[in-house]
Design an enzyme around this catalytic site. Structure first.
Site, PDB file in Angstrom:
ATOM      1  N   ARG A 227     -11.476  -7.284  10.473  1.00  0.00           N
ATOM      2  CA  ARG A 227     -10.960  -7.525  11.669  1.00  0.00           C
ATOM      3  C   ARG A 227     -11.982  -8.019  12.868  1.00  0.00           C
ATOM      4  O   ARG A 227     -13.041  -7.140  12.968  1.00  0.00           O
ATOM      5  CB  ARG A 227     -10.231  -6.395  12.362  1.00  0.00           C
ATOM      6  CG  ARG A 227      -9.221  -6.630  13.535  1.00  0.00           C
ATOM      7  CD  ARG A 227      -8.203  -5.887  13.663  1.00  0.00           C
ATOM      8  NE  ARG A 227      -7.232  -6.246  12.811  1.00  0.00           N
ATOM      9  CZ  ARG A 227      -6.158  -7.506  13.301  1.00  0.00           C
ATOM     10  NH1 ARG A 227      -6.494  -7.817  14.557  1.00  0.00           N
ATOM     11  NH2 ARG A 227      -5.407  -7.808  12.718  1.00  0.00           N
TER      12      ARG A 227
ATOM     13  N   CYS B  36      -4.447 -17.121  19.638  1.00  0.00           N
ATOM     14  CA  CYS B  36      -4.449 -16.309  18.341  1.00  0.00           C
ATOM     15  C   CYS B  36      -3.279 -16.576  17.631  1.00  0.00           C
ATOM     16  O   CYS B  36      -3.238 -17.379  16.785  1.00  0.00           O
ATOM     17  CB  CYS B  36      -4.641 -14.851  18.830  1.00  0.00           C
ATOM     18  SG  CYS B  36      -5.501 -13.544  17.418  1.00  0.00           S
TER      19      CYS B  36
ATOM     20  N   HIS C 126      -8.326 -14.121  23.614  1.00  0.00           N
ATOM     21  CA  HIS C 126      -7.514 -13.246  24.732  1.00  0.00           C
ATOM     22  C   HIS C 126      -8.378 -12.883  25.882  1.00  0.00           C
ATOM     23  O   HIS C 126      -9.365 -13.200  25.988  1.00  0.00           O
ATOM     24  CB  HIS C 126      -7.218 -12.088  24.069  1.00  0.00           C
ATOM     25  CG  HIS C 126      -6.289 -12.235  22.861  1.00  0.00           C
ATOM     26  ND1 HIS C 126      -4.814 -12.164  22.872  1.00  0.00           N
ATOM     27  CD2 HIS C 126      -6.551 -11.863  21.463  1.00  0.00           C
ATOM     28  CE1 HIS C 126      -4.448 -12.225  21.569  1.00  0.00           C
ATOM     29  NE2 HIS C 126      -5.293 -11.994  20.889  1.00  0.00           N
TER      30      HIS C 126
HETATM   31  N1  GLN Z   1      -1.669 -11.025  13.306  1.00  0.00           N
HETATM   32  C1  GLN Z   1      -2.708 -12.118  13.668  1.00  0.00           C
HETATM   33  C2  GLN Z   1      -4.409 -11.499  13.154  1.00  0.00           C
HETATM   34  O1  GLN Z   1      -4.767 -10.654  12.884  1.00  0.00           O
HETATM   35  C3  GLN Z   1      -2.978 -12.527  15.060  1.00  0.00           C
HETATM   36  C4  GLN Z   1      -3.446 -11.393  15.943  1.00  0.00           C
HETATM   37  C5  GLN Z   1      -3.490 -11.833  17.242  1.00  0.00           C
HETATM   38  O2  GLN Z   1      -2.442 -12.565  17.619  1.00  0.00           O
HETATM   39  N2  GLN Z   1      -4.216 -10.809  18.068  1.00  0.00           N
HETATM   40  O3  GLN Z   1      -5.193 -12.549  12.743  1.00  0.00           O
END
Ligand code: GLN
Length: 241
Positions: free
Chosen positions: A130, A96, A192
């Site tokens: 998101r 990520c 993840h």
């Molecule tokens: N901040 C980045 C995003 O929101 C990565 C998020 C993360 O590592 N889960 O895309």
């Protein structure tokens, strides 16, 4: 070569800042799957201000934009060394936020662009939505399962290929149906979970690549009893909640 005479060196990049949603589980999996085979593991945590030595495998996890900002400048200061390591066959796994910094840049919503280290030909821009949820990815290395939580939209270019195609979830950008990226032995993914405990075939693939980098020959690992890991893996395939 006998596995018990083998050694592998692993570096965990900036775990105090980029280690979201159990990404540390990837390091535990790599270490355990080596130790269970009698492979000696040299392990080093790299934090802000530390120098970065040569390793066979580098891991970096994910994090919120704020932590990414703190790491980006530091990581950029090591761009040349890490590029040389990439070209020498070292294995990289970025999850990520760490994946995003493997590209040319990450452009957050309302902040300055974060320079990446261009280990792969990709870039990321923050999207309006998101992406959160389980992900199933079909790859040449078998199916991968995990979960995603990112607003970043990653686009691959040039010789950088995707890890695979999205079966469930959004992946790189929710548009092109691709997930993750690979250039040489540099791997990035939004998965993840953590990723490797429930995708043991991929964990072993990365270890074999790292051993090949160290010893200059292909080394096939002895299979482990992955009944529990594979049951977990299979139970998550195509789960969309
Ligand atoms: N901040 C980045 C995003 O929101 C990565 C998020 C993360 O590592 N889960 O895309």
């Amino acid at each position: 070569m006998e596995e018990k005479n083998l050694k592998i060196s692993i570096a965990h990049l900036y775990p105090k800042l980029l280690n979201l949603y159990g990404d540390m589980g990837n390091i535990i999996t790599l270490k355990k799957r080596c130790e269970w085979r009698g492979i000696d593991v040299e392990f080093e945590e790299i934090n802000i201000g530390d120098s970065i030595k040569n390793h066979d495998l580098y891991f970096i996890g994910g994090g919120q934009d704020k932590q990414q900002e703190e790491v980006a400048q530091e990581l950029y200061s090591h761009k040349n060394e890490l590029t040389a390591q990439r070209d020498d066959g070292a294995v990289f796994l970025g999850i990520c936020g760490g994946y995003q910094l493997f590209g040319h840049y990450y452009q957050p919503h309302d902040k300055d662009k974060l320079e990446g280290i261009s280990l792969m030909d990709a870039y990321t821009v923050a999207g309006k939505k998101r992406f959160i949820g389980n992900v199933t990815v079909k790859t040449d290395l078998g199916t991968l399962v995990g979960f995603e939580n990112h607003s970043g939209l990653t686009y691959l270019q040039g010789e950088t290929k995707p890890l695979g195609t999205v079966v469930v979830g959004n992946g790189n950008n929710g548009k092109d149906g691709l997930e993750g990226g690979r250039f040489k032995n540099v791997f990035g993914t939004y998965l993840h979970g953590s990723l490797l405990p429930k995708n043991p075939h991929f964990a072993d693939y990365l270890i074999e690549l790292a051993l090949e980098k160290r010893y200059g020959e292909k080394i096939k690992l002895t299979p482990l009893d992955d009944k529990l890991e594979n049951e977990t893996h299979d139970s998550l395939i195509n789960k969309n909640y």
